[in-house]
Write a protein that holds these residues in place. Structure first.
Motif, PDB file in Angstrom:
ATOM      1  N   MET A   1       5.173   6.935  12.247  1.00 47.79           N
ATOM      2  CA  MET A   1       4.293   5.861  12.694  1.00 47.79           C
ATOM      3  C   MET A   1       2.848   6.318  12.621  1.00 47.79           C
ATOM      4  SD  MET A   1       5.740   3.034  13.774  1.00 47.79           S
ATOM      5  CE  MET A   1       7.433   2.553  13.899  1.00 47.79           C
ATOM      6  N   ARG A   2       2.024   5.470  12.099  1.00 41.22           N
ATOM      7  CA  ARG A   2       0.611   5.807  12.030  1.00 41.22           C
ATOM      8  C   ARG A   2      -0.103   5.302  13.268  1.00 41.22           C
ATOM      9  NH1 ARG A   2      -1.773   2.226   7.189  1.00 41.22           N
ATOM     10  NH2 ARG A   2      -3.746   2.702   8.134  1.00 41.22           N
ATOM     11  N   ASN A   3      -1.291   5.808  13.491  1.00 37.53           N
ATOM     12  CA  ASN A   3      -2.110   5.332  14.596  1.00 37.53           C
ATOM     13  C   ASN A   3      -2.968   4.190  14.089  1.00 37.53           C
ATOM     14  OD1 ASN A   3      -1.260   7.127  16.591  1.00 37.53           O
ATOM     15  ND2 ASN A   3      -2.563   8.744  15.774  1.00 37.53           N
ATOM     16  N   TRP A   4      -2.623   2.994  14.507  1.00 35.74           N
ATOM     17  CA  TRP A   4      -3.349   1.809  14.081  1.00 35.74           C
ATOM     18  C   TRP A   4      -4.601   1.633  14.921  1.00 35.74           C
ATOM     19  CZ3 TRP A   4      -2.173  -0.765   9.770  1.00 35.74           C
ATOM     20  CH2 TRP A   4      -0.906  -0.547   9.223  1.00 35.74           C
ATOM     21  N   ILE A   5      -5.647   1.173  14.304  1.00 34.04           N
ATOM     22  CA  ILE A   5      -6.865   0.817  15.032  1.00 34.04           C
ATOM     23  C   ILE A   5      -6.713  -0.633  15.459  1.00 34.04           C
ATOM     24  CG2 ILE A   5      -9.357   0.462  14.839  1.00 34.04           C
ATOM     25  CD1 ILE A   5      -9.317   2.782  12.760  1.00 34.04           C
ATOM     26  N   THR A   6      -6.925  -0.888  16.731  1.00 34.75           N
ATOM     27  CA  THR A   6      -6.816  -2.246  17.244  1.00 34.75           C
ATOM     28  C   THR A   6      -8.138  -2.657  17.854  1.00 34.75           C
ATOM     29  OG1 THR A   6      -5.970  -1.436  19.365  1.00 34.75           O
ATOM     30  CG2 THR A   6      -4.335  -2.081  17.712  1.00 34.75           C
ATOM     31  N   ARG A   7      -8.401  -3.959  17.799  1.00 30.35           N
ATOM     32  CA  ARG A   7      -9.629  -4.493  18.384  1.00 30.35           C
ATOM     33  C   ARG A   7      -9.477  -5.994  18.561  1.00 30.35           C
ATOM     34  NH1 ARG A   7     -11.916  -7.109  14.214  1.00 30.35           N
ATOM     35  NH2 ARG A   7     -11.677  -6.281  12.112  1.00 30.35           N
ATOM     36  N   ALA A   8     -10.361  -6.553  19.383  1.00 28.22           N
ATOM     37  CA  ALA A   8     -10.386  -8.007  19.539  1.00 28.22           C
ATOM     38  C   ALA A   8     -10.847  -8.634  18.226  1.00 28.22           C
ATOM     39  CB  ALA A   8     -11.326  -8.402  20.672  1.00 28.22           C
ATOM     40  N   GLU A   9     -10.318  -9.804  17.926  1.00 26.15           N
ATOM     41  CA  GLU A   9     -10.754 -10.495  16.711  1.00 26.15           C
ATOM     42  C   GLU A   9     -12.228 -10.854  16.798  1.00 26.15           C
ATOM     43  OE1 GLU A   9     -10.510 -15.284  16.847  1.00 26.15           O
ATOM     44  OE2 GLU A   9      -8.602 -14.342  16.418  1.00 26.15           O
ATOM     45  N   THR A  10     -12.839 -10.924  15.647  1.00 23.12           N
ATOM     46  CA  THR A  10     -14.204 -11.437  15.521  1.00 23.12           C
ATOM     47  C   THR A  10     -14.134 -12.708  14.686  1.00 23.12           C
ATOM     48  OG1 THR A  10     -14.681 -10.282  13.451  1.00 23.12           O
ATOM     49  CG2 THR A  10     -15.105  -9.067  15.518  1.00 23.12           C
ATOM     50  N   GLY A  11     -15.210 -13.444  14.646  1.00 24.26           N
ATOM     51  CA  GLY A  11     -15.246 -14.649  13.829  1.00 24.26           C
ATOM     52  C   GLY A  11     -14.934 -14.355  12.368  1.00 24.26           C
ATOM     53  N   ALA A  12     -15.352 -13.191  11.895  1.00 18.55           N
ATOM     54  CA  ALA A  12     -15.103 -12.823  10.508  1.00 18.55           C
ATOM     55  C   ALA A  12     -13.622 -12.587  10.225  1.00 18.55           C
ATOM     56  CB  ALA A  12     -15.906 -11.568  10.150  1.00 18.55           C
ATOM     57  N   ASP A  13     -12.826 -12.355  11.264  1.00 16.86           N
ATOM     58  CA  ASP A  13     -11.392 -12.090  11.091  1.00 16.86           C
ATOM     59  C   ASP A  13     -10.548 -13.362  10.965  1.00 16.86           C
ATOM     60  OD1 ASP A  13     -11.721  -9.284  11.396  1.00 16.86           O
ATOM     61  OD2 ASP A  13     -11.624  -9.485  13.584  1.00 16.86           O
ATOM     62  N   ILE A  14     -11.101 -14.501  11.297  1.00 10.31           N
ATOM     63  CA  ILE A  14     -10.306 -15.727  11.365  1.00 10.31           C
ATOM     64  C   ILE A  14      -9.566 -16.017  10.052  1.00 10.31           C
ATOM     65  CG2 ILE A  14     -10.428 -18.244  11.672  1.00 10.31           C
ATOM     66  CD1 ILE A  14     -12.529 -17.674  13.892  1.00 10.31           C
TER      67      ILE A  14
ATOM     68  N   VAL B   1      -5.912 -10.133  19.311  1.00  7.18           N
ATOM     69  CA  VAL B   1      -6.092  -8.736  18.912  1.00  7.18           C
ATOM     70  C   VAL B   1      -5.529  -8.514  17.516  1.00  7.18           C
ATOM     71  CG1 VAL B   1      -5.443  -6.361  19.493  1.00  7.18           C
ATOM     72  CG2 VAL B   1      -6.033  -7.970  21.313  1.00  7.18           C
ATOM     73  N   VAL B   2      -6.264  -7.731  16.734  1.00  9.92           N
ATOM     74  CA  VAL B   2      -5.804  -7.360  15.402  1.00  9.92           C
ATOM     75  C   VAL B   2      -5.585  -5.852  15.330  1.00  9.92           C
ATOM     76  CG1 VAL B   2      -6.887  -9.305  14.202  1.00  9.92           C
ATOM     77  CG2 VAL B   2      -8.158  -7.167  14.472  1.00  9.92           C
ATOM     78  N   SER B   3      -4.660  -5.465  14.467  1.00  9.11           N
ATOM     79  CA  SER B   3      -4.526  -4.068  14.063  1.00  9.11           C
ATOM     80  C   SER B   3      -5.005  -4.021  12.616  1.00  9.11           C
ATOM     81  CB  SER B   3      -3.092  -3.571  14.219  1.00  9.11           C
ATOM     82  OG  SER B   3      -2.180  -4.444  13.600  1.00  9.11           O
ATOM     83  N   THR B   4      -5.766  -2.989  12.298  1.00 14.37           N
ATOM     84  CA  THR B   4      -6.411  -2.943  10.987  1.00 14.37           C
ATOM     85  C   THR B   4      -5.928  -1.749  10.174  1.00 14.37           C
ATOM     86  OG1 THR B   4      -8.296  -1.650  11.769  1.00 14.37           O
ATOM     87  CG2 THR B   4      -8.486  -4.049  11.915  1.00 14.37           C
ATOM     88  N   ASP B   5      -6.025  -1.904   8.843  1.00 14.72           N
ATOM     89  CA  ASP B   5      -5.706  -0.790   7.960  1.00 14.72           C
ATOM     90  C   ASP B   5      -6.901   0.168   7.901  1.00 14.72           C
ATOM     91  OD1 ASP B   5      -7.563  -1.905   6.166  1.00 14.72           O
ATOM     92  OD2 ASP B   5      -6.023  -2.654   4.796  1.00 14.72           O
ATOM     93  N   GLU B   6      -6.794   1.190   7.076  1.00 15.10           N
ATOM     94  CA  GLU B   6      -7.851   2.218   7.000  1.00 15.10           C
ATOM     95  C   GLU B   6      -9.186   1.664   6.510  1.00 15.10           C
ATOM     96  OE1 GLU B   6      -5.318   2.007   3.421  1.00 15.10           O
ATOM     97  OE2 GLU B   6      -4.855   2.457   5.515  1.00 15.10           O
ATOM     98  N   ASN B   7      -9.168   0.481   5.886  1.00 17.10           N
ATOM     99  CA  ASN B   7     -10.404  -0.152   5.411  1.00 17.10           C
ATOM    100  C   ASN B   7     -10.954  -1.177   6.404  1.00 17.10           C
ATOM    101  OD1 ASN B   7     -10.354   1.235   2.891  1.00 17.10           O
ATOM    102  ND2 ASN B   7      -8.717  -0.139   2.247  1.00 17.10           N
ATOM    103  N   GLY B   8     -10.321  -1.275   7.581  1.00 13.20           N
ATOM    104  CA  GLY B   8     -10.780  -2.225   8.585  1.00 13.20           C
ATOM    105  C   GLY B   8     -10.263  -3.633   8.388  1.00 13.20           C
ATOM    106  N   ARG B   9      -9.342  -3.822   7.438  1.00 13.41           N
ATOM    107  CA  ARG B   9      -8.791  -5.150   7.158  1.00 13.41           C
ATOM    108  C   ARG B   9      -7.655  -5.446   8.124  1.00 13.41           C
ATOM    109  NH1 ARG B   9      -4.942  -7.537   2.624  1.00 13.41           N
ATOM    110  NH2 ARG B   9      -3.773  -5.677   3.133  1.00 13.41           N
ATOM    111  N   PRO B  10      -7.703  -6.588   8.828  1.00 17.50           N
ATOM    112  CA  PRO B  10      -6.608  -6.937   9.731  1.00 17.50           C
ATOM    113  C   PRO B  10      -5.289  -7.100   8.979  1.00 17.50           C
ATOM    114  CG  PRO B  10      -8.542  -8.253  10.226  1.00 17.50           C
ATOM    115  CD  PRO B  10      -8.814  -7.553   8.914  1.00 17.50           C
TER     116      PRO B  10
END
Length: 168
Positions: free
Chosen positions: A1-14, A49-58
């Motif tokens: 299992m990798r360590n996913w980066i998680t964060r609240a969604e932003t308008g750009a993530d919609i 909340v989104v989890s993102t890949d290494e490029n920050g893409r949800p």
């Protein structure tokens, strides 16, 4: 299992979140539901909340919105989704855990989920009927689950009232 980066969604993530939902489910029903919830009073900033890949893409998404158990305010966990190529990688679990942690930190007490009975117990969810919690529609008993976010606030009994966009 990798360590996913998680964060609240932003308008750009919609758009990316809509794409996650469209690729994870067979119809647009869940994506349309999230769009409707964003415009509803049940929406709580910071609990999508989104989890993102290494490029920050949800690549994963979990959503908590306001519902009620009887007259007690609670949160509804739904929908949760992961892009198909990232499923079974922990991206969904990371998003769910981050959403639940944020809710707990904000002083929320209860969460309900209508979902797969083999998936949600890993987060502490148990059968809602054991706590006197039910729905106005027929669902498999094991599919409706509930979670108390802190021991000082046990789950209340009652009927779950979802936000209007759920249609329940």
């Amino acid at each position: 299992m990798r360590n996913w980066i998680t964060r609240a969604e932003t308008g750009a993530d919609i758009p990316a979140i809509r794409d996650i939902l469209l690729t994870a489910f067979e119809t647009s029903e869940e994506a349309d539901l999230v769009d409707a919830l964003r415009a509803d009073a049940s929406w709580i900033e910071g609990l999508s909340v989104v989890s993102t890949d290494e490029n920050g893409r949800p690549v994963g998404h979990a959503l908590l919105t306001r519902c009620h158990i009887g007259d007690e305010p609670a949160l509804c966990l739904a929908p949760c989704a992961v892009r198909p190529e990232h499923q079974r990688s922990g991206a969904g679990s990371a998003a769910v855990r981050a959403a639940l942690t944020t809710a707990r930190e904000r002083g929320e007490h209860h969460v309900v989920v209508l979902g797969h009975p083999a998936y949600y117990p890993r987060f502490g969810f148990t059968r809602a009927s054991a706590h006197g919690i039910g729905l106005t529609i027929d669902v498999p008993d094991e599919a409706l689950m509930a979670l108390a976010l802190d021991a000082d606030h046990p789950l209340p009994a009652g009927t779950v009232r979802y936000a209007a966009p759920f249609g329940i």
